[in-house]
Write an enzyme that holds these catalytic residues in place. Structure first.
Site, PDB file in Angstrom:
ATOM      1  N   LYS A 122       0.881  -1.174   0.000  1.00 34.77           N
ATOM      2  CA  LYS A 122       0.000   0.000   0.000  1.00 34.77           C
ATOM      3  C   LYS A 122       0.915   1.219   0.000  1.00 34.77           C
ATOM      4  O   LYS A 122       1.459   1.612   1.027  1.00 34.77           O
ATOM      5  CB  LYS A 122      -0.886  -0.029   1.250  1.00 34.77           C
ATOM      6  CG  LYS A 122      -2.207   0.687   1.113  1.00 34.77           C
ATOM      7  CD  LYS A 122      -2.127   2.170   0.839  1.00 34.77           C
ATOM      8  CE  LYS A 122      -1.737   2.989   2.035  1.00 34.77           C
ATOM      9  NZ  LYS A 122      -1.576   4.438   1.691  1.00 34.77           N
ATOM     10  N   CYS A 165      13.929  11.032   6.526  1.00 33.44           N
ATOM     11  CA  CYS A 165      13.717  10.683   7.940  1.00 33.44           C
ATOM     12  C   CYS A 165      14.922  10.989   8.809  1.00 33.44           C
ATOM     13  O   CYS A 165      14.783  11.415   9.941  1.00 33.44           O
ATOM     14  CB  CYS A 165      13.342   9.212   8.051  1.00 33.44           C
ATOM     15  SG  CYS A 165      14.491   8.127   7.208  1.00 33.44           S
ATOM     16  N   GLU A 177       9.961  16.883  14.632  1.00 34.78           N
ATOM     17  CA  GLU A 177      10.316  16.613  13.236  1.00 34.78           C
ATOM     18  C   GLU A 177       9.551  17.602  12.347  1.00 34.78           C
ATOM     19  O   GLU A 177       8.326  17.565  12.286  1.00 34.78           O
ATOM     20  CB  GLU A 177       9.936  15.176  12.867  1.00 34.78           C
ATOM     21  CG  GLU A 177      10.370  14.807  11.463  1.00 34.78           C
ATOM     22  CD  GLU A 177      10.048  13.360  11.110  1.00 34.78           C
ATOM     23  OE1 GLU A 177       8.919  12.912  11.371  1.00 34.78           O
ATOM     24  OE2 GLU A 177      10.934  12.686  10.549  1.00 34.78           O
ATOM     25  N   GLU A 236       9.819   1.676  10.690  1.00 34.57           N
ATOM     26  CA  GLU A 236      10.864   2.682  10.446  1.00 34.57           C
ATOM     27  C   GLU A 236      10.178   4.029  10.523  1.00 34.57           C
ATOM     28  O   GLU A 236       9.415   4.394   9.620  1.00 34.57           O
ATOM     29  CB  GLU A 236      11.482   2.491   9.054  1.00 34.57           C
ATOM     30  CG  GLU A 236      12.220   1.179   8.875  1.00 34.57           C
ATOM     31  CD  GLU A 236      13.600   1.173   9.513  1.00 34.57           C
ATOM     32  OE1 GLU A 236      13.981   2.161  10.175  1.00 34.57           O
ATOM     33  OE2 GLU A 236      14.295   0.157   9.353  1.00 34.57           O
ATOM     34  N   GLU A 274      -0.688   7.465  -0.851  1.00 36.42           N
ATOM     35  CA  GLU A 274      -1.662   7.772  -1.916  1.00 36.42           C
ATOM     36  C   GLU A 274      -1.155   8.822  -2.894  1.00 36.42           C
ATOM     37  O   GLU A 274      -1.609   8.903  -4.026  1.00 36.42           O
ATOM     38  CB  GLU A 274      -3.002   8.213  -1.320  1.00 36.42           C
ATOM     39  CG  GLU A 274      -2.953   9.298  -0.251  1.00 36.42           C
ATOM     40  CD  GLU A 274      -2.693   8.745   1.166  1.00 36.42           C
ATOM     41  OE1 GLU A 274      -1.997   7.709   1.297  1.00 36.42           O
ATOM     42  OE2 GLU A 274      -3.198   9.353   2.116  1.00 36.42           O
ATOM     43  N   GLY A 314       2.777   5.021  12.900  1.00 37.57           N
ATOM     44  CA  GLY A 314       3.450   3.806  13.381  1.00 37.57           C
ATOM     45  C   GLY A 314       2.761   3.246  14.618  1.00 37.57           C
ATOM     46  O   GLY A 314       2.587   2.029  14.754  1.00 37.57           O
ATOM     47  N   GLY A 361       7.072   5.306   7.980  1.00 32.77           N
ATOM     48  CA  GLY A 361       6.230   6.500   8.011  1.00 32.77           C
ATOM     49  C   GLY A 361       6.417   7.227   9.325  1.00 32.77           C
ATOM     50  O   GLY A 361       7.444   7.077   9.996  1.00 32.77           O
TER      51      GLY A 361
HETATM   52  P1  NAD Z   1       2.733   8.816   7.150  1.00 32.21           P
HETATM   53  O1  NAD Z   1       2.917   8.133   8.440  1.00 32.21           O
HETATM   54  O2  NAD Z   1       1.770   9.938   7.083  1.00 32.21           O
HETATM   55  O3  NAD Z   1       2.285   7.771   6.020  1.00 32.21           O
HETATM   56  C1  NAD Z   1       3.021   6.610   5.761  1.00 32.21           C
HETATM   57  C2  NAD Z   1       2.118   5.563   5.136  1.00 32.21           C
HETATM   58  O4  NAD Z   1       1.141   5.160   6.091  1.00 32.21           O
HETATM   59  C3  NAD Z   1       1.329   6.044   3.916  1.00 32.21           C
HETATM   60  O5  NAD Z   1       1.240   5.003   2.976  1.00 32.21           O
HETATM   61  C4  NAD Z   1      -0.036   6.337   4.510  1.00 32.21           C
HETATM   62  O6  NAD Z   1      -1.071   6.269   3.546  1.00 32.21           O
HETATM   63  C5  NAD Z   1      -0.149   5.214   5.511  1.00 32.21           C
HETATM   64  N1  NAD Z   1      -1.116   5.452   6.586  1.00 32.21           N
HETATM   65  C6  NAD Z   1      -1.565   6.630   7.081  1.00 32.21           C
HETATM   66  N2  NAD Z   1      -2.489   6.414   8.056  1.00 32.21           N
HETATM   67  C7  NAD Z   1      -2.618   5.068   8.170  1.00 32.21           C
HETATM   68  C8  NAD Z   1      -3.405   4.221   9.001  1.00 32.21           C
HETATM   69  N3  NAD Z   1      -4.248   4.718   9.896  1.00 32.21           N
HETATM   70  N4  NAD Z   1      -3.270   2.877   8.870  1.00 32.21           N
HETATM   71  C9  NAD Z   1      -2.415   2.356   7.971  1.00 32.21           C
HETATM   72  N5  NAD Z   1      -1.654   3.110   7.136  1.00 32.21           N
HETATM   73  C10 NAD Z   1      -1.745   4.449   7.245  1.00 32.21           C
HETATM   74  O7  NAD Z   1       4.202   9.266   6.706  1.00 32.21           O
HETATM   75  P2  NAD Z   1       4.647  10.141   5.445  1.00 32.21           P
HETATM   76  O8  NAD Z   1       4.166  11.529   5.656  1.00 32.21           O
HETATM   77  O9  NAD Z   1       4.331   9.473   4.160  1.00 32.21           O
HETATM   78  O10 NAD Z   1       6.223  10.061   5.589  1.00 32.21           O
HETATM   79  C11 NAD Z   1       6.910  10.898   6.429  1.00 32.21           C
HETATM   80  C12 NAD Z   1       7.267  10.224   7.736  1.00 32.21           C
HETATM   81  O11 NAD Z   1       7.930   8.982   7.475  1.00 32.21           O
HETATM   82  C13 NAD Z   1       8.238  11.049   8.533  1.00 32.21           C
HETATM   83  O12 NAD Z   1       7.898  10.989   9.893  1.00 32.21           O
HETATM   84  C14 NAD Z   1       9.572  10.346   8.283  1.00 32.21           C
HETATM   85  O13 NAD Z   1      10.537  10.561   9.278  1.00 32.21           O
HETATM   86  C15 NAD Z   1       9.140   8.919   8.211  1.00 32.21           C
HETATM   87  N6  NAD Z   1      10.155   8.126   7.493  1.00 32.21           N
HETATM   88  C16 NAD Z   1      10.927   7.247   8.200  1.00 32.21           C
HETATM   89  C17 NAD Z   1      11.935   6.529   7.544  1.00 32.21           C
HETATM   90  C18 NAD Z   1      12.807   5.545   8.277  1.00 32.21           C
HETATM   91  O14 NAD Z   1      13.439   4.734   7.622  1.00 32.21           O
HETATM   92  N7  NAD Z   1      12.868   5.568   9.603  1.00 32.21           N
HETATM   93  C19 NAD Z   1      12.139   6.713   6.180  1.00 32.21           C
HETATM   94  C20 NAD Z   1      11.323   7.616   5.505  1.00 32.21           C
HETATM   95  C21 NAD Z   1      10.332   8.317   6.161  1.00 32.21           C
END
Ligand code: NAD
Length: 507
Positions: free
Chosen positions: A184, A293, A394, A259, A187, A242, A237
């Protein structure tokens, strides 16, 4: 631009090797002009059910899970080759959604995918599916061996920033050890992952073994994370999402790798090469507008070099060319969305209201090319104090906060005073001194005189709320296997076994 050519591209989902569409659509908005460049289906629970069912059937048929490890490795190497052959197309598809510059996406986001796949394939070639144990005499004469087997259906939930690379860190190890996968994507950034999954079919991954459901997090993402037939979730994410994933996984006790976010510190020691540190920390903090990240966004600079370092940082920041990402000469593009831009500008305004100084940038760049899309100037804040939000939270934007320190103990304490623990860097001409500081930092990766060095052979992940588990590194495949112990009795004698703890009266 060749793919959309000004037209709105539409790409269906991929479930069981077939295109699956919906009349309910999500618009992919291109961050540098704010225009809709593509649409993807708004997948929901029934699509997730269909994809998980296809993955389950694909898994149980044995067409992939019971193929030889050598066959799976050959297919993945073919796929890596196809990724290389389609680099330009994948770069274009990825940048349409996430707005990365074409230079950066070619050299990093997409450019890393095939080499990392090759690393995983090399690991798989050395992977022990069976590890014989030594003979044991207690509690009886016997021998155990450990089998490592695929978990079954693996869910991959990917973020917007490096969609294909971070999805591939999960998809590829999971496939190599025989799992089936449902992805997934975020979006806003599904296009490159959808293309990758179709290339996987071309490479020989059987239909149903790799599926992609596009949709929002709260709908498709939550349905996937909660699905009872999913055995493992690989998630990258934010920390809040998370936590939700972990809660959803708890109901069916799923294995998770998380992550999550970061607020990575950099410690610049008094003897650092300031020219190198300035360039390294602009790269470390501003790459992809800080939407990385592990971005180094808290810069702890020794008071004796603070002013000269800031002067160098500002001088070098002024050379960064902000502009249209599809121009090869552009250094820095937009941020992902209007909400992101407004959130970032809010952080800057908040810091200034609390007494920080904008040493560089601080607003939206001027010029007609910035009238559309979502832009924030590369920004350097000085006079930041540890309790300010810009030093703790962040921001996920191009904002560096410079803080001054007196002693190394103080710098280490401030660096560790965070709910995050993803990464850090230390800058010094003395490697031993830098390593001594690195040893005291509570983070999953510490770079000495460098940043964003993503070496596939090193594990990547976070301490504290930056995550659970690790990706990459020599153990990368182990996150996607179950281990089974097989015990064999070698005594051959009833009386050698401890059954009389229960059956002392049986004879
Ligand atoms: P996000 O958490 O908003 O979204 C990540 C994914 O989760 C997307 O596919 C989103 O559609 C999905 N999602 C959202 N709500 C959900 C739910 N309730 N249930 C299941 N899935 C859901 O993150 P983002 O804005 O896309 O990315 C930025 C974040 O990701 C930052 O905090 C960044 O630090 C982190 N990140 C971490 C790493 C790492 O390796 N540690 C790498 C890249 C990004």
């Amino acid at each position: 631009m060749t793919i959309t050519d000004g037209h709105v591209l539409h790409v269906p989902m991929l479930i069981d090797g077939k295109d699956v569409d919906s009349t309910d659509l999500i618009e992919v908005v291109t961050p540098w002009n704010g225009q809709v460049s593509a649409t993807v289906p708004r997948g929901d629970s029934p699509h997730v059910d269909a994809a998980v069912a296809a993955a389950r059937t694909g898994f149980e048929s044995g067409v992939w899970a019971r193929a030889t490890a050598q066959h799976r490795i050959e297919v993945i190497r073919r796929l890596a080759q196809l990724v290389g052959d389609h680099l330009e197309e994948l770069v274009e598809l990825e940048t349409l959604g996430n707005g990365a510059t074409v230079r950066q996406a070619t050299g990093f986001h997409i450019g890393y995918v095939a080499p990392h796949m090759e690393y995983f394939a090399d690991l798989a070639a050395r992977f022990d599916y069976e590890i014989p144990g030594p003979r044991t005499t207690f509690p009886t004469l016997g021998q155990s061996s450990v089998r490592r087997e695929p978990i079954g259906v693996v869910a991959v939930i990917a973020p917007f920033n490096f969609p294909l690379l971070l999805a591939s860190w999960k998809i590829v190890p999971a496939l190599l050890v025989g799992n089936s996968v449902v992805v997934k994507p975020d979006e806003r950034t599904s296009l490159a992952i959808l293309r990758f999954a179709r290339l996987a079919l071309d490479a020989g991954v059987p239909p149903g073994v790799l599926n992609v459901v596009t949709g929002t997090g709260p709908e498709a993402g939550a349905a996937l994370a909660a699905h009872s037939d999913v055995g493992k979730i690989g998630f990258t994410g934010s920390v809040p999402v998370g936590r939700q994933i972990m809660r959803l996984a708890a109901d069916t006790v799923k294995n998770v790798t998380l992550e999550l976010g970061g607020k990575s510190p950099a410690i610049v020691l008094p003897d650092a090469d300031l020219d190198l540190a300035a360039d390294g920390l602009l790269y470390g903090g501003l790459l992809y507008s800080g939407q990385v990240c592990e971005s180094m966004t808290r810069l702890f600079v020794h008071e004796s070099i603070h002013d000269s370092f800031v002067a160098r940082l500002v001088e070098r920041a002024s050379t960064i060319v902000v502009g249209q990402p599809d121009d090869w000469d552009t250094d820095l593009g937009p941020v992902i969305s209007a909400e992101s831009r407004d959130r970032i500008l809010g952080y800057i305004a908040g810091a200034v209201a609390q007494g920080a100084t904008v040493a560089f940038g601080g607003g939206v760049p001027e010029g007609s090319q910035f009238s559309r899309g979502f832009w924030v100037e590369p920004t350097i804040l000085t006079g930041v104090t540890p309790e300010m939000a810009v030093a703790r939270e962040e921001i996920f934007g191009p904002v560096l906060s410079v803080l001054s320190y007196r002693t190394v103990d103080e710098a280490v304490a401030l660096a560790n005073d965070s709910e995050y623990g993803l990464a850090a860097s230390v800058w010094s001409r003395d490697n031993d001194a830098a390593i001594a500081v690195a040893d005291r930092i509570r983070a999953g990766s510490v770079w000495i005189n460098d940043a964003h060095q993503i070496n596939a052979a090193a594990p990547f992940g976070g301490y504290r709320q930056s995550g659970v588990g690790r990706e990459l590194g020599p153990q990368a495949l182990e996150a996607f296997v179950e281990t089974k112990a097989i015990h064999i009795d070698l005594s051959g004698r009833r009386d050698a076994r401890p059954y009389d703890v229960l059956l002392s009266h049986a004879d």
